[in-house]
Design a protein around this motif. Structure first.
Motif, short mmCIF file in Angstrom:
data_model
loop_
_atom_site.label_atom_id
_atom_site.label_comp_id
_atom_site.label_asym_id
_atom_site.label_seq_id
_atom_site.Cartn_x
_atom_site.Cartn_y
_atom_site.Cartn_z
N GLN A 1 5.86 -27.94 -21.61
CA GLN A 1 5.13 -26.83 -20.98
C GLN A 1 3.76 -26.65 -21.64
OE1 GLN A 1 7.17 -23.05 -21.13
NE2 GLN A 1 5.34 -21.91 -20.50
N ILE A 2 3.76 -26.70 -22.99
CA ILE A 2 2.49 -26.58 -23.72
C ILE A 2 1.57 -27.73 -23.36
CG2 ILE A 2 1.45 -26.67 -26.02
CD1 ILE A 2 4.06 -25.28 -27.05
N GLN A 3 2.13 -28.94 -23.27
CA GLN A 3 1.35 -30.12 -22.91
C GLN A 3 0.72 -29.95 -21.53
OE1 GLN A 3 3.69 -33.65 -22.21
NE2 GLN A 3 2.10 -34.98 -23.10
N ASP A 4 1.48 -29.46 -20.58
CA ASP A 4 0.96 -29.26 -19.23
C ASP A 4 -0.14 -28.21 -19.20
OD1 ASP A 4 2.72 -31.14 -18.25
OD2 ASP A 4 4.21 -29.67 -17.57
N GLU A 5 0.06 -27.11 -19.96
CA GLU A 5 -0.95 -26.05 -20.00
C GLU A 5 -2.26 -26.56 -20.57
OE1 GLU A 5 0.95 -23.06 -22.30
OE2 GLU A 5 2.16 -22.28 -20.63
N VAL A 6 -2.18 -27.35 -21.64
CA VAL A 6 -3.39 -27.89 -22.25
C VAL A 6 -4.07 -28.89 -21.32
CG1 VAL A 6 -4.27 -29.32 -24.15
CG2 VAL A 6 -2.62 -27.50 -24.62
N ALA A 7 -3.28 -29.72 -20.62
CA ALA A 7 -3.85 -30.69 -19.69
C ALA A 7 -4.61 -29.98 -18.57
CB ALA A 7 -2.75 -31.56 -19.11
N LYS A 8 -4.07 -28.88 -18.05
CA LYS A 8 -4.75 -28.11 -17.00
C LYS A 8 -6.04 -27.48 -17.54
CE LYS A 8 -0.51 -26.98 -14.44
NZ LYS A 8 0.44 -25.91 -14.06
N ALA A 9 -5.96 -26.96 -18.79
CA ALA A 9 -7.15 -26.36 -19.39
C ALA A 9 -8.24 -27.40 -19.60
CB ALA A 9 -6.79 -25.69 -20.71
N ASP A 10 -7.85 -28.61 -20.07
CA ASP A 10 -8.82 -29.68 -20.27
C ASP A 10 -9.48 -30.07 -18.95
OD1 ASP A 10 -8.26 -29.78 -22.94
OD2 ASP A 10 -7.00 -31.58 -22.85
N ALA A 11 -8.68 -30.15 -17.89
CA ALA A 11 -9.22 -30.55 -16.59
C ALA A 11 -10.20 -29.52 -16.05
CB ALA A 11 -8.08 -30.75 -15.60
N ALA A 12 -9.98 -28.24 -16.37
CA ALA A 12 -10.83 -27.17 -15.86
C ALA A 12 -12.04 -26.91 -16.74
CB ALA A 12 -10.02 -25.88 -15.70
N ALA A 13 -12.03 -27.44 -17.97
CA ALA A 13 -13.09 -27.13 -18.93
C ALA A 13 -14.40 -27.80 -18.51
CB ALA A 13 -12.69 -27.59 -20.32
N PRO A 14 -15.53 -27.11 -18.70
CA PRO A 14 -16.82 -27.73 -18.40
C PRO A 14 -17.13 -28.83 -19.41
CG PRO A 14 -17.13 -25.61 -19.49
CD PRO A 14 -15.66 -25.73 -19.22
N GLU A 15 -18.00 -29.74 -19.03
CA GLU A 15 -18.43 -30.79 -19.95
C GLU A 15 -19.12 -30.17 -21.16
OE1 GLU A 15 -18.04 -34.15 -19.91
OE2 GLU A 15 -16.67 -33.82 -18.24
N ARG A 16 -18.81 -30.71 -22.36
CA ARG A 16 -19.46 -30.20 -23.58
C ARG A 16 -20.93 -30.58 -23.60
NH1 ARG A 16 -16.30 -28.37 -27.84
NH2 ARG A 16 -17.98 -28.90 -29.29
N ASN A 17 -21.71 -29.68 -24.16
CA ASN A 17 -23.14 -29.93 -24.32
C ASN A 17 -23.35 -30.91 -25.47
OD1 ASN A 17 -25.86 -29.87 -24.74
ND2 ASN A 17 -26.03 -27.66 -25.00
#
Length: 326
Positions: A20-36
């Motif tokens: 569950q934690i892995q899935d939550e982090v994967a979704k957050a990574d996918a939604a995160a903007p590109e780093r400057n």
């Protein structure tokens, strides 16, 4: 439920929880903007970013012909009398970090003596900037490798400026070598005599004139912390400066004289363009987390902090890294 069943149920719950934690982090990574990935600019003004002009200078290097120009005058830094009535002697004070330190210490109320090798034009520019701050500036031309010059520089400073409260050991020699076999005795001795003998001899000459509340600030380096494979001798000398700082800080506690060091990372000054090939100068500082070298004015406040008893009276024998992030 049998003990074995309880254990298996617990294992199953743990696996599900981790997934569950892995899935939550994967979704957050996918939604995160590109780093400057741009160079970090967190100061009062923006600083130059690599790539720079491919340039190389003959030793000892001159700030007057450096491109881009160094940023040393810290126009947004406001003095507040942290060094009012003090006298500071700064080796290598004609350019780079030394010049900026000299100007900011003058802005804090100190009269300044700077030693330099032969960069007369750079030294005059520094002197003019210090006089503009309303303080006196003494120019001392000579080689810190020589004991007689160190003694003379201190005596002249005390005689003409009325004392000595702050010593900044900053003059340095640096030239890279890729293989240890290419590091000649002449090269090694030049580095050690300038970077270690010079610091020791200047401190030995200065200390008898210093009183309770005085301070010595040495210029170390990130190479003295982590080493640099192309700077064997320089890394050794800077590590020695760090050890000297700690030892001398302890030695002088009973006299009330504090000793500290600033350990810079890459700083845009004549030191590196007179060391590196032009192609390497082009990308100087790009590998730091901030993706750029520091400008001298970004280092100078650390020296003021360590020199002023108003700011750092409980600090001695310490090494302050200013290296653009770990």
């Amino acid at each position: 439920m049998r003990p074995d069943d309880k254990r298996e149920a617990a294992i199953t719950n743990t696996v599900q929880r981790q997934q569950q934690i892995q899935d939550e982090v994967a979704k957050a990574d996918a939604a995160a903007p590109e780093r400057n990935n741009n160079a970090m600019q967190a100061g009062a003004r923006d600083y130059p970013v690599p790539p720079f002009e491919k340039t190389h200078q003959n030793k000892p290097g001159t700030e007057a012909s450096l491109s881009p120009e160094t940023m040393y005058d810290a126009p947004f830094y406001k003095g507040s009398g942290k060094l009012a009535g003090k006298v500071a002697l700064i080796t290598g004070g004609d350019s780079g970090i030394g010049r900026s330190v000299a100007i900011l210490m003058a802005r804090e109320g100190a009269d300044i003596a700077i030693s330099y090798l032969d960069e007369d034009r750079d030294a005059k520019t520094t002197q003019d900037a210090i006089i503009k701050e309303g303080q006196k500036c003494l120019l001392l031309r000579g080689d810190v490798r020589e004991t007689d010059f160190c003694n003379e520089a201190v005596e002249t400073t005390v005689s003409e400026l009325g004392g000595l409260d702050v010593l900044v050991n900053n003059a340095a020699f640096q030239v890279h070598t890729r293989e240890i076999e290419d590091l000649s005795d002449l090269h090694f001795d030049e580095t050690i005599r300038t970077n270690l003998h010079g610091y020791f001899q200047m401190a030995r000459a200065a200390i008898p004139h210093m009183k309770n509340g005085s301070a010595i600030v040495n210029t170390g380096s990130t190479t003295g912390i982590s080493g640099n494979w192309q700077l064997l001798d320089y890394s050794m000398s800077k590590g020695g400066i760090h050890a000297f700082t700690r030892a001398l800080g302890s030695n002088l506690i009973d006299r009330g004289i504090r000793v500290n060091a600033v350990a810079p990372g890459p700083v845009w000054s004549p030191l590196n363009p007179s060391d590196r090939p032009a192609g390497e100068v082009e990308t100087f500082g790009a590998n730091t987390p901030m993706k750029r070298p520091a400008q001298p004015e970004e280092l100078a406040p650390a020296y003021v902090f360590l020199a002023s008893s108003h700011c750092s009276s409980y600090i001695t024998g310490e090494i302050l890294p200013v290296i653009g992030g770990y």
